[in-house]
Design a protein around this motif. Sequence first.
Motif, PDB file in Angstrom:
ATOM      1  N   ASN A  97       0.821  -1.207   0.000  1.00  0.00           N
ATOM      2  CA  ASN A  97       0.000   0.000   0.000  1.00  0.00           C
ATOM      3  C   ASN A  97       0.859   1.263   0.000  1.00  0.00           C
ATOM      4  O   ASN A  97       0.496   2.282  -0.576  1.00  0.00           O
ATOM      5  CB  ASN A  97      -0.924   0.001   1.221  1.00  0.00           C
ATOM      6  CG  ASN A  97      -2.156   0.856   1.002  1.00  0.00           C
ATOM      7  OD1 ASN A  97      -2.656   0.959  -0.109  1.00  0.00           O
ATOM      8  ND2 ASN A  97      -2.658   1.486   2.041  1.00  0.00           N
ATOM      9  N   ASP A 121       1.923   2.842  -5.454  1.00  0.00           N
ATOM     10  CA  ASP A 121       1.813   4.051  -6.268  1.00  0.00           C
ATOM     11  C   ASP A 121       3.053   4.270  -7.130  1.00  0.00           C
ATOM     12  O   ASP A 121       2.960   4.693  -8.287  1.00  0.00           O
ATOM     13  CB  ASP A 121       1.551   5.285  -5.390  1.00  0.00           C
ATOM     14  CG  ASP A 121       2.366   5.274  -4.112  1.00  0.00           C
ATOM     15  OD1 ASP A 121       3.305   4.467  -4.004  1.00  0.00           O
ATOM     16  OD2 ASP A 121       2.057   6.074  -3.203  1.00  0.00           O
ATOM     17  N   LEU A 155       3.100   4.408 -11.069  1.00  0.00           N
ATOM     18  CA  LEU A 155       3.684   5.611 -11.688  1.00  0.00           C
ATOM     19  C   LEU A 155       4.735   5.229 -12.727  1.00  0.00           C
ATOM     20  O   LEU A 155       4.845   5.863 -13.787  1.00  0.00           O
ATOM     21  CB  LEU A 155       4.323   6.499 -10.619  1.00  0.00           C
ATOM     22  CG  LEU A 155       3.434   7.540  -9.941  1.00  0.00           C
ATOM     23  CD1 LEU A 155       4.151   8.151  -8.740  1.00  0.00           C
ATOM     24  CD2 LEU A 155       3.020   8.641 -10.912  1.00  0.00           C
ATOM     25  N   TYR A 200       7.707  12.750  -6.894  1.00  0.00           N
ATOM     26  CA  TYR A 200       6.748  12.147  -5.967  1.00  0.00           C
ATOM     27  C   TYR A 200       7.465  11.567  -4.749  1.00  0.00           C
ATOM     28  O   TYR A 200       6.999  11.681  -3.611  1.00  0.00           O
ATOM     29  CB  TYR A 200       5.960  11.054  -6.689  1.00  0.00           C
ATOM     30  CG  TYR A 200       4.920  10.380  -5.829  1.00  0.00           C
ATOM     31  CD1 TYR A 200       3.766  11.052  -5.439  1.00  0.00           C
ATOM     32  CD2 TYR A 200       5.086   9.060  -5.408  1.00  0.00           C
ATOM     33  CE1 TYR A 200       2.807  10.445  -4.655  1.00  0.00           C
ATOM     34  CE2 TYR A 200       4.123   8.438  -4.626  1.00  0.00           C
ATOM     35  CZ  TYR A 200       2.984   9.136  -4.251  1.00  0.00           C
ATOM     36  OH  TYR A 200       2.040   8.522  -3.475  1.00  0.00           O
ATOM     37  N   ASN A 258      -6.629   1.649  -3.264  1.00  0.00           N
ATOM     38  CA  ASN A 258      -5.448   2.427  -3.654  1.00  0.00           C
ATOM     39  C   ASN A 258      -5.032   2.110  -5.085  1.00  0.00           C
ATOM     40  O   ASN A 258      -4.747   3.013  -5.886  1.00  0.00           O
ATOM     41  CB  ASN A 258      -4.301   2.112  -2.683  1.00  0.00           C
ATOM     42  CG  ASN A 258      -3.193   3.151  -2.731  1.00  0.00           C
ATOM     43  OD1 ASN A 258      -3.264   4.139  -3.444  1.00  0.00           O
ATOM     44  ND2 ASN A 258      -2.156   2.916  -1.967  1.00  0.00           N
ATOM     45  N   ASN A 297      -5.228   4.716  -8.171  1.00  0.00           N
ATOM     46  CA  ASN A 297      -3.986   5.058  -8.868  1.00  0.00           C
ATOM     47  C   ASN A 297      -4.121   4.878 -10.378  1.00  0.00           C
ATOM     48  O   ASN A 297      -3.691   5.726 -11.162  1.00  0.00           O
ATOM     49  CB  ASN A 297      -2.829   4.193  -8.340  1.00  0.00           C
ATOM     50  CG  ASN A 297      -2.102   4.818  -7.166  1.00  0.00           C
ATOM     51  OD1 ASN A 297      -1.474   5.862  -7.304  1.00  0.00           O
ATOM     52  ND2 ASN A 297      -2.207   4.199  -6.007  1.00  0.00           N
ATOM     53  N   ILE A 325      -3.711   8.532 -12.062  1.00  0.00           N
ATOM     54  CA  ILE A 325      -2.345   8.847 -12.498  1.00  0.00           C
ATOM     55  C   ILE A 325      -2.265   9.326 -13.953  1.00  0.00           C
ATOM     56  O   ILE A 325      -1.537  10.282 -14.244  1.00  0.00           O
ATOM     57  CB  ILE A 325      -1.407   7.652 -12.243  1.00  0.00           C
ATOM     58  CG1 ILE A 325      -1.090   7.554 -10.746  1.00  0.00           C
ATOM     59  CG2 ILE A 325      -0.099   7.788 -13.038  1.00  0.00           C
ATOM     60  CD1 ILE A 325      -0.255   6.347 -10.356  1.00  0.00           C
ATOM     61  N   ALA A 373      -1.642  10.036  -7.489  1.00  0.00           N
ATOM     62  CA  ALA A 373      -1.117   8.976  -6.622  1.00  0.00           C
ATOM     63  C   ALA A 373      -1.209   9.381  -5.158  1.00  0.00           C
ATOM     64  O   ALA A 373      -1.538   8.567  -4.293  1.00  0.00           O
ATOM     65  CB  ALA A 373       0.334   8.664  -7.000  1.00  0.00           C
ATOM     66  N   ALA A 390      -4.827   9.106  -4.009  1.00  0.00           N
ATOM     67  CA  ALA A 390      -5.192   7.699  -3.831  1.00  0.00           C
ATOM     68  C   ALA A 390      -4.660   7.170  -2.500  1.00  0.00           C
ATOM     69  O   ALA A 390      -5.361   6.448  -1.777  1.00  0.00           O
ATOM     70  CB  ALA A 390      -4.647   6.866  -4.990  1.00  0.00           C
ATOM     71  N   SER A 391      -3.423   7.522  -2.166  1.00  0.00           N
ATOM     72  CA  SER A 391      -2.814   7.073  -0.902  1.00  0.00           C
ATOM     73  C   SER A 391      -3.556   7.645   0.299  1.00  0.00           C
ATOM     74  O   SER A 391      -3.806   6.939   1.289  1.00  0.00           O
ATOM     75  CB  SER A 391      -1.338   7.479  -0.850  1.00  0.00           C
ATOM     76  OG  SER A 391      -0.593   6.782  -1.825  1.00  0.00           O
ATOM     77  N   SER A 406      -6.801   5.804   0.799  1.00  0.00           N
ATOM     78  CA  SER A 406      -6.532   4.455   1.285  1.00  0.00           C
ATOM     79  C   SER A 406      -6.119   4.454   2.754  1.00  0.00           C
ATOM     80  O   SER A 406      -6.632   3.673   3.569  1.00  0.00           O
ATOM     81  CB  SER A 406      -5.423   3.827   0.429  1.00  0.00           C
ATOM     82  OG  SER A 406      -5.019   2.593   0.954  1.00  0.00           O
TER      83      SER A 406
END
Length: 442
Positions: A228, A232, A236, A248, A367, A371, A375, A383, A386-387, A390
């Motif tokens: 998790n 990402d 990516l 990122y 997640n 993503n 993305i 990303a 999404a994190s 989550s």
Amino acid sequence: MVKNYSLAKDGISVFGTQMLTLIIGFVSGVLLARWLGPAGRGAFTALLVYPTILISLLSMGMRQATVYYLGRKKYSESDIVGVTLLLLISSSIIGVLTSVAIIAYTKNPDYNLMLILLASLTVPADLTINYFTGILIGKQKINKFNKITYLVPIINFVLIIFFVFVIKLYILGAVLATLIAKMGLAIYAVLSIKSQYSLKICCKSEIIKKMVSIGSVYALSLFILNLNYRVDIIILEHLSNVAEIGQYTIGVGFAELLWQLPAAFGLVIFAYSANAKDSNKFSQDIAKMVRIIFPVVLFGSVFLYFASGYIIPFLYGEEYIPSIKMLKILLPGIVMMSFFKIINMDLAGRGKPDITIKLFLPAVLINIVLNIILIPDFGGCGAAFASTVSYTLASISILYYYLRITQLSLRELFICNKNDFDFLLNVILKIIKGKNVSSKSN
């Protein structure tokens, strides 16, 4: 009160060590970001993400299983160490071969055979550290664990300067520095255990079965957590570019600074929870730790939100300005995960790592889906969002479960009182006094 004090004292001790390693690692990260640039930094991060995820799976939860069984005192310590050694050798061989295969399969033009092999060799080094430091934590030898922990960033820092800046090996130099630092710490960890135990392989089937059984649940739990945290970056790599991964990574790295304090206490809490005779009484101690730590993390997040716009360009350069927005989007999820890192370790110490799997797996799936959706249009910011979603969902789920089994209230877990501040001040004063006494005796 004595256990309360010892828990806080060891937690502060580990946090102090982590802060030292964090500062050194932070400076190393700044130098790498400047010397490699966003593309090089992204390629370096993407290369090591596969071994990192593999380590979380192949560790088989041995650190946690070792802590658990040493705390329960069901088997002899020498047999537990012998089984740990056997499983370490087996998992290391599997880890190197699997890592080489996976990285080669990505067919990334930035990776040659030398890079793939060196990155894959970090697997046995990390596994050795993971397995053997579990023995130290299980025996509550926190000071020795601290001494081992801060060697990696110091060695890594020196080697980064030499390999990347002086002889200009760039990505190869960064991977070499990482590998040698981890190998150095692995050797030190082996020697530390060898001074107390005879390192002989133990093949007792009952112990192997028991440790693998509970360890595999811990490992799957840790794997899901690490997946998790890092899925990402994997997505990516396929849907964006290495430069954006580099940007990122800086945003994530800054946001995760806030995890240092709860992570330090979580490590100690796991050892104490495994040895706790009264789980309900121990939960009151955990509540006190959350009440003290969560406001600190919250304040730190507010500071980072407003200060990151000045700090990131100053440290990393104008190329990393996009990292600022990614960091700000990540912060709410990071704050929510801060208390998760504490109460999750109490659950793990109680022998309930399966709870993390049940409650976190849906968050991982969310997640991944978010993503993939976000993305292509929003890159690193997608990303980050999404994190955050989550992390928030997972933290709320485990909080609900923890409150239910401990019979604690939200107020008991999050609202500070005067006694908490008095307790914290008393612990700090005792630590300072203890150090003064120690320095005088020396």
